[in-house]
Design a protein around this motif. Structure first.
Motif, PDB file in Angstrom:
ATOM      1  N   TYR A  30      13.849 -12.868   2.828  1.00  0.00           N
ATOM      2  CA  TYR A  30      14.820 -12.575   3.885  1.00  0.00           C
ATOM      3  C   TYR A  30      15.907 -11.603   3.438  1.00  0.00           C
ATOM      4  N   VAL A  31      16.002 -11.348   2.153  1.00  0.00           N
ATOM      5  CA  VAL A  31      16.985 -10.422   1.608  1.00  0.00           C
ATOM      6  C   VAL A  31      16.422  -8.995   1.557  1.00  0.00           C
ATOM      7  N   ALA A  32      15.104  -8.874   1.547  1.00  0.00           N
ATOM      8  CA  ALA A  32      14.441  -7.586   1.320  1.00  0.00           C
ATOM      9  C   ALA A  32      14.572  -6.628   2.500  1.00  0.00           C
ATOM     10  N   ASP A  33      14.692  -5.348   2.145  1.00  0.00           N
ATOM     11  CA  ASP A  33      14.646  -4.286   3.151  1.00  0.00           C
ATOM     12  C   ASP A  33      13.195  -3.981   3.523  1.00  0.00           C
ATOM     13  N   LEU A  34      12.329  -4.036   2.527  1.00  0.00           N
ATOM     14  CA  LEU A  34      10.922  -3.664   2.699  1.00  0.00           C
ATOM     15  C   LEU A  34      10.028  -4.697   2.018  1.00  0.00           C
ATOM     16  N   TRP A  35       9.030  -5.166   2.770  1.00  0.00           N
ATOM     17  CA  TRP A  35       8.014  -6.043   2.200  1.00  0.00           C
ATOM     18  C   TRP A  35       6.856  -5.153   1.775  1.00  0.00           C
ATOM     19  N   VAL A  36       6.459  -5.241   0.511  1.00  0.00           N
ATOM     20  CA  VAL A  36       5.463  -4.346  -0.059  1.00  0.00           C
ATOM     21  C   VAL A  36       4.201  -5.105  -0.422  1.00  0.00           C
ATOM     22  N   TRP A  37       3.070  -4.508  -0.091  1.00  0.00           N
ATOM     23  CA  TRP A  37       1.774  -5.026  -0.501  1.00  0.00           C
ATOM     24  C   TRP A  37       1.215  -4.071  -1.540  1.00  0.00           C
ATOM     25  N   LYS A  40      -4.826  -1.684  -4.520  1.00  0.00           N
ATOM     26  CA  LYS A  40      -5.557  -1.213  -5.702  1.00  0.00           C
ATOM     27  C   LYS A  40      -6.103   0.196  -5.460  1.00  0.00           C
ATOM     28  N   ASN A  41      -6.218   0.578  -4.209  1.00  0.00           N
ATOM     29  CA  ASN A  41      -6.784   1.866  -3.827  1.00  0.00           C
ATOM     30  C   ASN A  41      -5.680   2.788  -3.338  1.00  0.00           C
ATOM     31  N   ARG A  42      -5.411   3.865  -4.041  1.00  0.00           N
ATOM     32  CA  ARG A  42      -4.305   4.738  -3.670  1.00  0.00           C
ATOM     33  C   ARG A  42      -4.542   5.461  -2.357  1.00  0.00           C
ATOM     34  N   TYR A  43      -5.792   5.626  -1.939  1.00  0.00           N
ATOM     35  CA  TYR A  43      -6.073   6.291  -0.666  1.00  0.00           C
ATOM     36  C   TYR A  43      -5.786   5.372   0.517  1.00  0.00           C
ATOM     37  N   GLU A  44      -5.877   4.091   0.287  1.00  0.00           N
ATOM     38  CA  GLU A  44      -5.535   3.123   1.329  1.00  0.00           C
ATOM     39  C   GLU A  44      -4.035   3.130   1.596  1.00  0.00           C
ATOM     40  N   SER A  45      -3.280   3.455   0.587  1.00  0.00           N
ATOM     41  CA  SER A  45      -1.832   3.433   0.727  1.00  0.00           C
ATOM     42  C   SER A  45      -1.257   4.774   1.181  1.00  0.00           C
ATOM     43  N   LYS A  46      -2.099   5.754   1.401  1.00  0.00           N
ATOM     44  CA  LYS A  46      -1.625   7.084   1.784  1.00  0.00           C
ATOM     45  C   LYS A  46      -0.826   7.036   3.085  1.00  0.00           C
ATOM     46  N   ASN A  47       0.360   7.591   3.035  1.00  0.00           N
ATOM     47  CA  ASN A  47       1.274   7.667   4.184  1.00  0.00           C
ATOM     48  C   ASN A  47       1.692   6.311   4.722  1.00  0.00           C
ATOM     49  N   ARG A  48       1.617   5.287   3.907  1.00  0.00           N
ATOM     50  CA  ARG A  48       2.042   3.946   4.300  1.00  0.00           C
ATOM     51  C   ARG A  48       3.162   3.517   3.374  1.00  0.00           C
ATOM     52  N   GLU A  49       4.355   3.441   3.874  1.00  0.00           N
ATOM     53  CA  GLU A  49       5.499   3.096   3.038  1.00  0.00           C
ATOM     54  C   GLU A  49       5.459   1.660   2.536  1.00  0.00           C
ATOM     55  N   GLU A  50       4.741   0.813   3.219  1.00  0.00           N
ATOM     56  CA  GLU A  50       4.696  -0.595   2.842  1.00  0.00           C
ATOM     57  C   GLU A  50       3.539  -0.925   1.894  1.00  0.00           C
ATOM     58  N   PHE A  51       2.634   0.020   1.645  1.00  0.00           N
ATOM     59  CA  PHE A  51       1.534  -0.159   0.695  1.00  0.00           C
ATOM     60  C   PHE A  51       1.838   0.679  -0.528  1.00  0.00           C
ATOM     61  N   TRP A  52       1.911   0.050  -1.690  1.00  0.00           N
ATOM     62  CA  TRP A  52       2.221   0.767  -2.922  1.00  0.00           C
ATOM     63  C   TRP A  52       1.076   0.643  -3.906  1.00  0.00           C
ATOM     64  N   THR A  53       0.800   1.721  -4.597  1.00  0.00           N
ATOM     65  CA  THR A  53      -0.205   1.748  -5.650  1.00  0.00           C
ATOM     66  C   THR A  53       0.436   2.312  -6.909  1.00  0.00           C
ATOM     67  N   TRP A  89       8.791  -2.609   6.949  1.00  0.00           N
ATOM     68  CA  TRP A  89      10.258  -2.614   6.933  1.00  0.00           C
ATOM     69  C   TRP A  89      10.775  -3.812   7.714  1.00  0.00           C
ATOM     70  N   LYS A  90      11.717  -4.516   7.139  1.00  0.00           N
ATOM     71  CA  LYS A  90      12.300  -5.686   7.790  1.00  0.00           C
ATOM     72  C   LYS A  90      13.733  -5.423   8.237  1.00  0.00           C
ATOM     73  N   LYS A  91      14.309  -4.349   7.725  1.00  0.00           N
ATOM     74  CA  LYS A  91      15.683  -3.990   8.077  1.00  0.00           C
ATOM     75  C   LYS A  91      15.756  -2.478   8.251  1.00  0.00           C
ATOM     76  N   ASN A  92      16.732  -2.027   9.023  1.00  0.00           N
ATOM     77  CA  ASN A  92      16.981  -0.587   9.084  1.00  0.00           C
ATOM     78  C   ASN A  92      17.503  -0.142   7.728  1.00  0.00           C
ATOM     79  N   HIS A  93      17.006   0.979   7.271  1.00  0.00           N
ATOM     80  CA  HIS A  93      17.375   1.459   5.940  1.00  0.00           C
ATOM     81  C   HIS A  93      17.349   2.972   5.935  1.00  0.00           C
ATOM     82  N   ARG A  94      18.196   3.572   5.112  1.00  0.00           N
ATOM     83  CA  ARG A  94      18.273   5.036   5.060  1.00  0.00           C
ATOM     84  C   ARG A  94      16.991   5.673   4.529  1.00  0.00           C
TER      85      ARG A  94
END
Length: 105
Positions: A30-37, A40-53, A89-94
């Motif tokens: 509940y404190v987080a601005d962004l929930w990240v998953w 393992k595949n960097r192409y799956e995360s392309k252009n997705r701010e919530e998917f990190w590789t 994103w769970k909150k508005n953020h810059r």
């Protein structure tokens, strides 16, 4: 430790290295601005701010990040989730809608 994000791929750097963004990882979702998953595949995360590789080479990353010890020193507070469907994103953020644009260099 610092890392670089890549599309979002990231590369972690050490505390004495410069980075693009400082992140704080929280266990309280509940404190987080962004929930990240973590994908393992960097192409799956392309252009997705919530998917990190994480990548091994700095040159492969979209940008670099460093973990900080307090949320007050961080540019972004994140929570790692096990479900990619809960990520986002769970909150508005810059940085919202800016992180993925770094990839389009």
């Amino acid at each position: 430790m610092t890392s670089i994000l890549m599309a979002l791929s990231l590369f972690f750097v050490t505390p004495n290295q410069t980075c693009d963004y400082k992140i704080f990882v929280t266990k309280n979702r509940y404190v987080a601005d962004l929930w990240v998953w973590e994908s393992k595949n960097r192409y799956e995360s392309k252009n997705r701010e919530e998917f990190w590789t994480e990548v091994r080479l700095k040159c492969q990353a979209d940008f670099t990040v460093r973990y900080v010890k307090t949320k007050y020193n961080a540019d972004l507070v994140i929570y790692f989730t096990d479900s990619k469907y809960q990520s986002g994103w769970k909150k508005n953020h810059r940085l919202k809608n800016i992180l993925h644009k770094v990839y389009d260099r």
